[in-house]
Design an enzyme around this catalytic site. Structure first.
Site, PDB file in Angstrom:
ATOM      1  N   CYS A  12      12.903  31.867 121.172  1.00 28.33           N
ATOM      2  CA  CYS A  12      12.708  32.835 120.093  1.00 28.33           C
ATOM      3  C   CYS A  12      11.237  32.798 119.681  1.00 28.33           C
ATOM      4  O   CYS A  12      10.465  31.932 120.118  1.00 28.33           O
ATOM      5  CB  CYS A  12      13.602  32.472 118.908  1.00 28.33           C
ATOM      6  SG  CYS A  12      13.212  30.854 118.235  1.00 28.33           S
ATOM      7  N   HIS A  40      14.556  21.248 121.023  1.00 29.98           N
ATOM      8  CA  HIS A  40      15.717  20.556 121.592  1.00 29.98           C
ATOM      9  C   HIS A  40      15.858  20.931 123.060  1.00 29.98           C
ATOM     10  O   HIS A  40      16.763  21.662 123.445  1.00 29.98           O
ATOM     11  CB  HIS A  40      16.986  20.922 120.809  1.00 29.98           C
ATOM     12  CG  HIS A  40      16.991  20.368 119.432  1.00 29.98           C
ATOM     13  ND1 HIS A  40      17.422  21.065 118.340  1.00 29.98           N
ATOM     14  CD2 HIS A  40      16.594  19.160 118.963  1.00 29.98           C
ATOM     15  CE1 HIS A  40      17.288  20.316 117.258  1.00 29.98           C
ATOM     16  NE2 HIS A  40      16.784  19.161 117.616  1.00 29.98           N
ATOM     17  N   CYS A  94       8.175  27.924 111.541  1.00 23.91           N
ATOM     18  CA  CYS A  94       8.426  29.344 111.824  1.00 23.91           C
ATOM     19  C   CYS A  94       8.288  30.134 110.522  1.00 23.91           C
ATOM     20  O   CYS A  94       8.812  29.711 109.478  1.00 23.91           O
ATOM     21  CB  CYS A  94       9.826  29.514 112.396  1.00 23.91           C
ATOM     22  SG  CYS A  94      10.242  31.244 112.630  1.00 23.91           S
ATOM     23  N   HIS A 122      20.629  18.707 109.417  1.00 25.06           N
ATOM     24  CA  HIS A 122      19.686  19.438 110.272  1.00 25.06           C
ATOM     25  C   HIS A 122      18.322  19.445 109.568  1.00 25.06           C
ATOM     26  O   HIS A 122      18.246  19.666 108.351  1.00 25.06           O
ATOM     27  CB  HIS A 122      20.191  20.866 110.488  1.00 25.06           C
ATOM     28  CG  HIS A 122      19.375  21.620 111.488  1.00 25.06           C
ATOM     29  ND1 HIS A 122      18.126  22.121 111.201  1.00 25.06           N
ATOM     30  CD2 HIS A 122      19.613  21.945 112.773  1.00 25.06           C
ATOM     31  CE1 HIS A 122      17.636  22.722 112.275  1.00 25.06           C
ATOM     32  NE2 HIS A 122      18.526  22.624 113.241  1.00 25.06           N
ATOM     33  N   GLU A 124      15.907  21.528 109.305  1.00 28.59           N
ATOM     34  CA  GLU A 124      15.572  22.722 108.514  1.00 28.59           C
ATOM     35  C   GLU A 124      16.314  22.688 107.179  1.00 28.59           C
ATOM     36  O   GLU A 124      15.740  23.003 106.126  1.00 28.59           O
ATOM     37  CB  GLU A 124      15.949  23.988 109.290  1.00 28.59           C
ATOM     38  CG  GLU A 124      15.620  25.248 108.507  1.00 28.59           C
ATOM     39  CD  GLU A 124      16.186  26.516 109.136  1.00 28.59           C
ATOM     40  OE1 GLU A 124      16.294  26.591 110.376  1.00 28.59           O
ATOM     41  OE2 GLU A 124      16.516  27.444 108.366  1.00 28.59           O
ATOM     42  N   THR A 162      18.364  29.469 108.733  1.00 25.08           N
ATOM     43  CA  THR A 162      18.053  30.711 109.453  1.00 25.08           C
ATOM     44  C   THR A 162      19.009  31.011 110.609  1.00 25.08           C
ATOM     45  O   THR A 162      19.175  32.172 110.975  1.00 25.08           O
ATOM     46  CB  THR A 162      16.618  30.662 110.010  1.00 25.08           C
ATOM     47  OG1 THR A 162      16.472  29.455 110.764  1.00 25.08           O
ATOM     48  CG2 THR A 162      15.588  30.704 108.918  1.00 25.08           C
ATOM     49  N   CYS A 190      17.988  34.593 110.312  1.00 27.40           N
ATOM     50  CA  CYS A 190      17.057  35.181 111.289  1.00 27.40           C
ATOM     51  C   CYS A 190      17.886  35.890 112.356  1.00 27.40           C
ATOM     52  O   CYS A 190      18.904  35.361 112.801  1.00 27.40           O
ATOM     53  CB  CYS A 190      16.223  34.052 111.886  1.00 27.40           C
ATOM     54  SG  CYS A 190      15.484  34.461 113.454  1.00 27.40           S
ATOM     55  N   SER A 218      20.874  20.837 122.241  1.00 25.15           N
ATOM     56  CA  SER A 218      20.497  22.007 121.441  1.00 25.15           C
ATOM     57  C   SER A 218      21.768  22.645 120.880  1.00 25.15           C
ATOM     58  O   SER A 218      22.612  23.133 121.630  1.00 25.15           O
ATOM     59  CB  SER A 218      19.739  23.009 122.330  1.00 25.15           C
ATOM     60  OG  SER A 218      19.886  24.317 121.832  1.00 25.15           O
ATOM     61  N   SER A 262      15.748  27.606 122.467  1.00 27.05           N
ATOM     62  CA  SER A 262      14.751  26.571 122.772  1.00 27.05           C
ATOM     63  C   SER A 262      14.520  26.461 124.289  1.00 27.05           C
ATOM     64  O   SER A 262      14.081  25.414 124.771  1.00 27.05           O
ATOM     65  CB  SER A 262      15.202  25.234 122.184  1.00 27.05           C
ATOM     66  OG  SER A 262      16.569  25.019 122.431  1.00 27.05           O
TER      67      SER A 262
HETATM   68  S1  SF4 Z   1      13.907  31.179 112.310  1.00 25.10           S
HETATM   69 FE1  SF4 Z   1      14.530  29.779 113.911  1.00 25.10          FE
HETATM   70  S2  SF4 Z   1      15.662  31.073 115.359  1.00 25.10           S
HETATM   71 FE2  SF4 Z   1      14.490  32.466 114.059  1.00 25.10          FE
HETATM   72  S3  SF4 Z   1      12.570  32.837 115.152  1.00 25.10           S
HETATM   73 FE3  SF4 Z   1      12.238  31.134 113.738  1.00 25.10          FE
HETATM   74  S4  SF4 Z   1      12.614  29.268 114.947  1.00 25.10           S
HETATM   75 FE4  SF4 Z   1      13.541  31.016 116.033  1.00 25.10          FE
END
Ligand code: SF4
Length: 281
Positions: A12, A40, A94, A122, A124, A162, A190, A218, A262
């Site tokens: 991504c 991952h 990100c 996790h 995030e 996300t 996302c 992953s 990933s």
């Molecule tokens: S939020 Fe996560 S899935 Fe979406 S583009 Fe960013 S890294 Fe990729």
């Protein structure tokens, strides 16, 4: 054997950006440490390690050079520790994750009890909880309605990991509403994950076999594989081209290929080449 790649597959935007950032630093001779494995994907991490990139668990393990913050982001305290240590930093958080962090902080400043919809543990999600708590809010992680804390009261704010699905977010909102609450929702999902899942599922319904490429560690690739397996029982989760020769592809006339967020493009290309080589045998 026909091979079809799903229209949305592989790295991504956020993962590709982090990879490009690290490779760019390595190319100009910078000593690089990443806070945890960059992505991952064991093959990619080994390749980076071979070019000198160190993986560290803690900021204090960094001996110098540049420390890279992964696309998942970090907590405010880790950020503060990096600054305290005077380290050079390359921030590959990100932008979608950064937006979710800002949303968590905003809800906290508005006095909300913050619920983070996501997987506890996790990185995030840990970051989102920390951004909410940094501003003094109560914050909890909820993956299902059963995780909603007893006695929670308005104002309640909801922010989302996300990679979560909209269906899951909707189930939490519905449960909160049934409790008589009026949650403020920050929809920080996302679309990258949803697009990969939707196109993989559509393709899996049309083919004799599916090959899903990505690290076995992953979670997004594993989930993609589970979704494909529901539509196509002959679904194989592989990490690389060397596994193709061991798959049971006898009688398969059309194979679909997809890859987790990933998985970089060159890994997808090498698996597709291995499928063509298998067919040519
Ligand atoms: S939020 Fe996560 S899935 Fe979406 S583009 Fe960013 S890294 Fe990729």
């Amino acid at each position: 054997m026909q091979v079809t790649l799903a229209p949305f597959a592989g790295a991504c935007y956020g993962v590709q950006r982090a990879l490009d950032m690290v490779e760019g630093l390595v190319d100009v001779g910078v000593e690089v440490s990443t806070l945890g494995p960059l992505i991952h994907n064991p093959q990619v991490v080994s390749k980076l390690e071979a070019s000198g990139v160190r993986v560290v668990d803690e900021v204090d393990e960094v001996r110098g050079g540049t420390v890279v913050i992964r696309s998942h982001g970090v907590t405010p305290s880790v950020r503060a520790r990096i600054a305290q240590c005077g380290l050079e930093v390359a921030d590959a958080t990100c932008p979608h994750v950064a937006r979710a962090q800002d949303a968590a902080a905003e809800l906290a400043r508005a006095g909300c009890h913050v619920l983070v919809v996501g997987e506890a543990g996790h990185p995030e999600v840990e970051g989102l909880v920390a951004y909410a708590r940094e501003d003094g809010a109560a914050a909890d992680v909820v993956l299902t309605p059963a995780d909603i804390p007893d006695g929670i009261a308005d104002p309640v704010g909801v922010v989302v990991q996300t990679t979560q699905t909209r269906e899951n977010l909707d189930s939490i909102i519905e449960a909160l509403t049934k409790l008589g609450l009026h949650p403020r929702i920050k929809d920080t999902i996302c679309s990258a994950t949803r697009k990969r899942q939707k196109t993989a599922c559509d393709l899996a319904s049309d083919v004799d076999a599916m090959v899903v490429i990505g690290g076995r560690n992953s979670s997004n690739t594993t989930r993609l594989s589970e979704i494909c397996a529901r539509a196509c029982p002959k679904t194989f989760h592989v990490e690389g081209p060397d596994e193709i020769a061991h798959l049971d592809l006898a009688g398969v006339r059309h194979v679909g290929v997809t890859a987790g967020a990933s998985t970089p493009e060159d890994q997808i290309a090498s698996v597709i080449s291995a499928l063509a080589a298998w067919d040519a045998q």
